[in-house]
Enzyme design. Sequence first.
Site, PDB file in Angstrom:
ATOM      1  N   GLN A   1     -26.353  43.565  60.435  1.00  0.00           N
ATOM      2  CA  GLN A   1     -26.722  42.953  59.161  1.00  0.00           C
ATOM      3  C   GLN A   1     -28.175  42.487  59.217  1.00  0.00           C
ATOM      4  O   GLN A   1     -28.564  41.734  60.125  1.00  0.00           O
ATOM      5  CB  GLN A   1     -25.832  41.757  58.827  1.00  0.00           C
ATOM      6  CG  GLN A   1     -26.093  41.240  57.415  1.00  0.00           C
ATOM      7  CD  GLN A   1     -25.427  39.912  57.128  1.00  0.00           C
ATOM      8  OE1 GLN A   1     -25.796  38.900  57.707  1.00  0.00           O
ATOM      9  NE2 GLN A   1     -24.453  39.909  56.233  1.00  0.00           N
TER      10      GLN A   1
ATOM     11  N   TYR B   1     -29.804  33.208  50.738  1.00  0.00           N
ATOM     12  CA  TYR B   1     -30.973  33.640  51.503  1.00  0.00           C
ATOM     13  C   TYR B   1     -31.918  34.450  50.612  1.00  0.00           C
ATOM     14  O   TYR B   1     -31.753  34.487  49.402  1.00  0.00           O
ATOM     15  CB  TYR B   1     -30.525  34.374  52.758  1.00  0.00           C
ATOM     16  CG  TYR B   1     -29.715  33.463  53.667  1.00  0.00           C
ATOM     17  CD1 TYR B   1     -30.274  32.284  54.163  1.00  0.00           C
ATOM     18  CD2 TYR B   1     -28.394  33.742  53.985  1.00  0.00           C
ATOM     19  CE1 TYR B   1     -29.539  31.409  54.955  1.00  0.00           C
ATOM     20  CE2 TYR B   1     -27.646  32.878  54.787  1.00  0.00           C
ATOM     21  CZ  TYR B   1     -28.223  31.720  55.265  1.00  0.00           C
ATOM     22  OH  TYR B   1     -27.495  30.853  56.044  1.00  0.00           O
TER      23      TYR B   1
ATOM     24  N   ARG C   1     -24.269  43.215  51.247  1.00  0.00           N
ATOM     25  CA  ARG C   1     -23.327  42.114  51.021  1.00  0.00           C
ATOM     26  C   ARG C   1     -23.861  41.231  49.903  1.00  0.00           C
ATOM     27  O   ARG C   1     -25.042  40.877  49.891  1.00  0.00           O
ATOM     28  CB  ARG C   1     -23.149  41.281  52.291  1.00  0.00           C
ATOM     29  CG  ARG C   1     -21.970  40.304  52.190  1.00  0.00           C
ATOM     30  CD  ARG C   1     -21.804  39.485  53.453  1.00  0.00           C
ATOM     31  NE  ARG C   1     -20.421  39.067  53.638  1.00  0.00           N
ATOM     32  CZ  ARG C   1     -20.063  37.876  54.090  1.00  0.00           C
ATOM     33  NH1 ARG C   1     -20.972  36.964  54.394  1.00  0.00           N
ATOM     34  NH2 ARG C   1     -18.785  37.570  54.261  1.00  0.00           N
TER      35      ARG C   1
ATOM     36  N   GLY D   1     -13.520  36.351  58.927  1.00  0.00           N
ATOM     37  CA  GLY D   1     -14.482  35.726  59.803  1.00  0.00           C
ATOM     38  C   GLY D   1     -13.858  34.880  60.891  1.00  0.00           C
ATOM     39  O   GLY D   1     -13.727  35.301  62.029  1.00  0.00           O
TER      40      GLY D   1
END
Length: 353
Positions: A98, A179, A226, A310
Amino acid sequence: MNPIFTPVHVGRYTLPNRLVMAPMTRSRAAFDGTPGELATEYYAQRASLALIVTEGTQPSDDAQGYLTTPGIYTPAHVAGWRKITSAVHEKGGNIFIQLMHAGRMSHPDNTPHHRQGVAPSAIAPGAGMFTMTGMKDIPTPRALTTEEVRQTVADFRNAARSAIEAGADGIEIHGANAYLVQQFFAPSANTRTDEYGGSIENRARFVIEVAAAIAGEIGADRTAIRLSPGTTIWGIDEGAEGPDLYRYLVAELDNLGLAYVHIMHQGNEPLLADIRKLWHQSLILNRPGRPRDQIGTDVASGLADLEAYGQMVLANPDFVARLKTNAAINEADPKTYYGGAAEGYTDYPALNP
């Protein structure tokens, strides 16, 4: 057979099941961004999942936000990741790195050059960040110039090439969780007046250019993204146009033929249904906090092609085997999520060690 355990075609790969390891920051890399030695064991332990999506990995010095997160833009980074990908492949697994640019979610104390963070606009997130000397307020970032935005696109492309050189099966663009990419989406973080701000089309332009550049470099069938529509953490507010921005964005990305879109679902079911209709490749769905007894529900209903998990994968290296045999699930220890060594990283017990 439960459909979660059936094969599925994703990009150029045929995967053995439909369970995905979600990307999770673990902050155990060296200070220069080279993945730590234990990372090889950590990822290889989890190779029975259909796909491993790695922790967020910075494509440049400016992209780092947190302490001891890995990079993928120097020869040392490539060599470190090559050990990891080789170990995962030896176990029969698949791994996408990622690519994550933290943008304004950064502190100068955590980066190699100790410079001010960069972002679409000079707007602080109003949040704190852990540094070597404790929690500190995140300072106001410096707004990227138009030319610097284009250079950031090139940084992503170069990092994607480095990821493939390191043996990764593909890359996932981190467009979620407040982000840099999502900062471009949100009017609360993006007040630009150039071609990267204002309209829906302009606010989506940066990530579309990133995706197109990476797809041109390594192939669309090894490129993924994502997204987390509706995320409101750390000063992110996508506004009333938010859902329409994602409808536009997903349709544009679909035209590129990317391997998959990975949705971190925030609860807008009508938007999720629209994304499913607009997206014609594989869709990975991550519902944070989903209980064990609902694993496989979205695949069974046809809403998703794969499901990402996760914390349960973090604490259960043999997650697939435990699901198949209805074995007990280890509980994750939040105190060991970030930093440290083997404890809470590679020492979770497996059924058949």
